[in-house]
Design an enzyme around this catalytic site. Structure first.
Site, mmCIF file in Angstrom:
data_model
loop_
_atom_site.group_PDB
_atom_site.id
_atom_site.type_symbol
_atom_site.label_atom_id
_atom_site.label_comp_id
_atom_site.label_asym_id
_atom_site.label_seq_id
_atom_site.Cartn_x
_atom_site.Cartn_y
_atom_site.Cartn_z
ATOM 1 N N GLY A 1 -0.663 8.956 -4.598
ATOM 2 C CA GLY A 1 -0.627 7.761 -5.457
ATOM 3 C C GLY A 1 -1.971 7.529 -6.127
ATOM 4 O O GLY A 1 -2.044 7.075 -7.279
ATOM 5 N N THR A 2 -3.039 7.851 -5.418
ATOM 6 C CA THR A 2 -4.399 7.685 -5.961
ATOM 7 C C THR A 2 -4.623 8.630 -7.133
ATOM 8 O O THR A 2 -5.144 8.230 -8.188
ATOM 9 C CB THR A 2 -5.428 7.972 -4.840
ATOM 10 N N GLY B 1 0.806 -1.218 0.000
ATOM 11 C CA GLY B 1 0.000 0.000 0.000
ATOM 12 C C GLY B 1 0.833 1.260 0.000
ATOM 13 O O GLY B 1 0.308 2.337 -0.280
ATOM 14 N N HIS C 1 -5.132 16.042 1.046
ATOM 15 C CA HIS C 1 -4.724 15.068 2.062
ATOM 16 C C HIS C 1 -4.245 15.787 3.318
ATOM 17 O O HIS C 1 -4.070 17.008 3.305
ATOM 18 C CB HIS C 1 -3.608 14.161 1.529
ATOM 19 N N HIS C 2 -3.955 14.986 4.349
ATOM 20 C CA HIS C 2 -3.421 15.533 5.600
ATOM 21 C C HIS C 2 -2.006 16.079 5.393
ATOM 22 O O HIS C 2 -1.302 15.685 4.453
ATOM 23 C CB HIS C 2 -3.433 14.447 6.687
ATOM 24 N N LYS D 1 1.347 13.948 4.775
ATOM 25 C CA LYS D 1 1.551 13.117 3.588
ATOM 26 C C LYS D 1 2.851 13.491 2.894
ATOM 27 O O LYS D 1 3.109 14.665 2.626
ATOM 28 C CB LYS D 1 0.355 13.264 2.631
ATOM 29 N N THR E 1 2.904 4.337 -1.056
ATOM 30 C CA THR E 1 2.850 5.091 -2.316
ATOM 31 C C THR E 1 4.139 5.904 -2.464
ATOM 32 O O THR E 1 4.981 5.920 -1.574
ATOM 33 C CB THR E 1 1.627 6.020 -2.347
ATOM 34 N N PHE F 1 -6.642 1.236 -1.423
ATOM 35 C CA PHE F 1 -7.338 -0.046 -1.244
ATOM 36 C C PHE F 1 -8.821 0.108 -0.981
ATOM 37 O O PHE F 1 -9.520 -0.889 -0.861
ATOM 38 C CB PHE F 1 -6.693 -0.831 -0.099
ATOM 39 N N ALA G 1 -1.753 -1.577 -4.688
ATOM 40 C CA ALA G 1 -2.850 -0.646 -4.969
ATOM 41 C C ALA G 1 -2.502 0.698 -4.335
ATOM 42 O O ALA G 1 -2.130 0.738 -3.160
ATOM 43 C CB ALA G 1 -4.170 -1.162 -4.410
HETATM 44 N N1 LIG Z 1 -2.747 2.255 -0.639
HETATM 45 C C1 LIG Z 1 -3.564 2.825 0.248
HETATM 46 O O1 LIG Z 1 -4.783 2.553 0.310
HETATM 47 C C2 LIG Z 1 -2.969 3.801 1.231
HETATM 48 C C3 LIG Z 1 -3.773 4.414 2.215
HETATM 49 C C4 LIG Z 1 -3.146 5.238 3.164
HETATM 50 C C5 LIG Z 1 -1.773 5.441 3.114
HETATM 51 N N2 LIG Z 1 -1.032 4.861 2.125
HETATM 52 C C6 LIG Z 1 0.436 4.964 2.050
HETATM 53 O O2 LIG Z 1 0.969 3.993 2.949
HETATM 54 C C7 LIG Z 1 2.210 4.448 3.494
HETATM 55 C C8 LIG Z 1 2.139 4.428 5.013
HETATM 56 O O3 LIG Z 1 1.109 5.311 5.445
HETATM 57 P P1 LIG Z 1 0.841 5.583 7.010
HETATM 58 O O4 LIG Z 1 -0.208 6.644 7.028
HETATM 59 O O5 LIG Z 1 0.633 4.319 7.755
HETATM 60 O O6 LIG Z 1 2.269 6.216 7.428
HETATM 61 P P2 LIG Z 1 2.909 6.310 8.878
HETATM 62 O O7 LIG Z 1 4.039 7.270 8.752
HETATM 63 O O8 LIG Z 1 1.847 6.573 9.908
HETATM 64 O O9 LIG Z 1 3.479 4.835 9.137
HETATM 65 C C9 LIG Z 1 4.577 4.279 8.463
HETATM 66 C C10 LIG Z 1 5.255 3.309 9.424
HETATM 67 O O10 LIG Z 1 6.251 2.592 8.709
HETATM 68 C C11 LIG Z 1 7.379 2.454 9.585
HETATM 69 N N3 LIG Z 1 8.590 2.185 8.799
HETATM 70 C C12 LIG Z 1 9.409 3.066 8.175
HETATM 71 N N4 LIG Z 1 10.401 2.414 7.545
HETATM 72 C C13 LIG Z 1 10.204 1.083 7.770
HETATM 73 C C14 LIG Z 1 10.888 -0.084 7.379
HETATM 74 N N5 LIG Z 1 11.990 -0.036 6.618
HETATM 75 N N6 LIG Z 1 10.378 -1.287 7.750
HETATM 76 C C15 LIG Z 1 9.281 -1.357 8.526
HETATM 77 N N7 LIG Z 1 8.601 -0.263 8.941
HETATM 78 C C16 LIG Z 1 9.050 0.932 8.573
HETATM 79 C C17 LIG Z 1 7.416 3.773 10.356
HETATM 80 O O11 LIG Z 1 8.184 3.674 11.540
HETATM 81 C C18 LIG Z 1 5.930 4.004 10.611
HETATM 82 O O12 LIG Z 1 5.504 3.408 11.817
HETATM 83 C C19 LIG Z 1 2.438 5.827 2.860
HETATM 84 O O13 LIG Z 1 3.235 5.675 1.713
HETATM 85 C C20 LIG Z 1 1.030 6.287 2.489
HETATM 86 O O14 LIG Z 1 1.019 7.225 1.421
HETATM 87 C C21 LIG Z 1 -1.619 4.056 1.201
#
Ligand SMILES: NC(=O)c1ccc[n+]([C@@H]2O[C@H](COP(=O)([O-])OP(=O)(O)OC[C@H]3O[C@@H](n4cnc5c(N)ncnc54)[C@H](O)[C@@H]3O)[C@@H](O)[C@H]2O)c1
Length: 248
Positions: free
Chosen positions: A152-153, A82, A142-143, A146, A84, A110, A107
């Site tokens: 990505g969407t 997930g 977005h917040h 970000k 992006t 999702f 995706a």
């Molecule tokens: N595809 C979707 O539906 C969707 C929805 C929301 C967010 N996202 C994307 O997902 C990603 C994460 O979003 P979030 O809101 O949870 O971010 P976040 O910053 O709250 O969480 C990310 C987490 O990943 C951890 N992390 C960093 N490097 C790491 C590594 N090498 N191995 C393991 N963990 C590691 C961080 O410590 C943190 O806890 C972003 O890229 C965001 O844009 C995608």
């Protein structure tokens, strides 16, 4: 089904919560979140430990996603991604997965609602080829935390438009005067989980399609659904495959 959460931030935690809710509802352990990996324990987890799970769900960051995907490929663990902001490497990852018979599902969003929105967007772009009096523009909000822009969407929806609408040949993350460029306007505001709007406008009228996420539950539920779907499969998939949409 045993699941590893790679990344335990906002999304990892939301997925864990939804898994617990679904298990309670089912009265049994359907989604067993047996491994939680974040930045503090990532280096201590062995390949053998990762291999204990049926599927990994990766939500970390644009900079760490590719390394984590390869880690899952090396362990032969199906991976739902997930994160992006790394998709300049997507074709390379897909080619590797295909060549090496791995299971990979990415995706940029999702949520079921967004994937319906994508489907509407593809259909609209296709029929708008005939209606050259309309110009199209995209906006995403977005917040403020970000990391990537456009989202990505938005990028996914933009590429779907470029593939179908002949009068647009590229996109820019700004308001462009060039009629062959699709403008994507990115706004960052407090406490907005994600809003995407695509507007076709002529001198006479305006058509908007808009998706507004109220919270992260939609992303988390969709990611779990994708994980269950990818379990015991090989190959490269998207949410269109999970939802059974026909690509236009
Ligand atoms: N595809 C979707 O539906 C969707 C929805 C929301 C967010 N996202 C994307 O997902 C990603 C994460 O979003 P979030 O809101 O949870 O971010 P976040 O910053 O709250 O969480 C990310 C987490 O990943 C951890 N992390 C960093 N490097 C790491 C590594 N090498 N191995 C393991 N963990 C590691 C961080 O410590 C943190 O806890 C972003 O890229 C965001 O844009 C995608």
């Amino acid at each position: 089904m045993k699941i590893a959460l790679i990344g335990y931030g906002k999304m990892g935690k939301a997925i864990h919560e939804i898994a617990k809710e679904k298990n309670e509802k089912a009265g049994k352990l359907v989604y067993d979140i047996s491994l939680i990996i974040d930045i503090d324990n990532r280096a201590t987890i062995t390949k053998e430990e990762l291999q204990q799970v049926d599927v990994a769900i990766e939500f970390t960051s644009p900079h760490t996603a590719v390394e984590n995907i390869h880690w899952c490929f090396d362990a032969d663990v199906p991976v739902v991604v997930g994160s992006t902001g790394w998709t300049s490497k997507l074709a390379e990852i897909q080619a590797y997965a295909k060549e090496n018979n791995k299971a990979f599902l990415f995706a940029p969003n999702f949520s079921i609602g967004v994937n319906i929105f994508f489907e509407l967007n593809r259909y609209l772009a296709k029929i708008m080829n005939e209606h050259t009096e309309y110009d199209v523009i995209m906006e995403e909000i977005h917040h403020t935390e970000k990391k990537d822009a456009p989202s990505g969407t938005a990028l996914h929806a933009a590429l779907d438009i470029l593939k179908r609408l002949e009068r647009k040949s590229d996109w820019k993350n700004e308001n462009s005067d060039d009629s062959s460029t699709l403008s994507i306007i990115s706004k960052r505001e407090d406490l907005v989980p994600g809003t995407h709007q695509i507007t076709y406008e002529s001198e006479i009228d305006k058509i908007d399609i808009i998706h507004t996420a109220h919270n992260r539950k939609g992303f988390a539920g969709g990611a779990l659904m994708a994980a269950a779907w990818l379990h015991n499969k090989k190959g490269i998939y998207s949410m269109e495959d999970v939802l059974g949409f026909n690509k236009h």
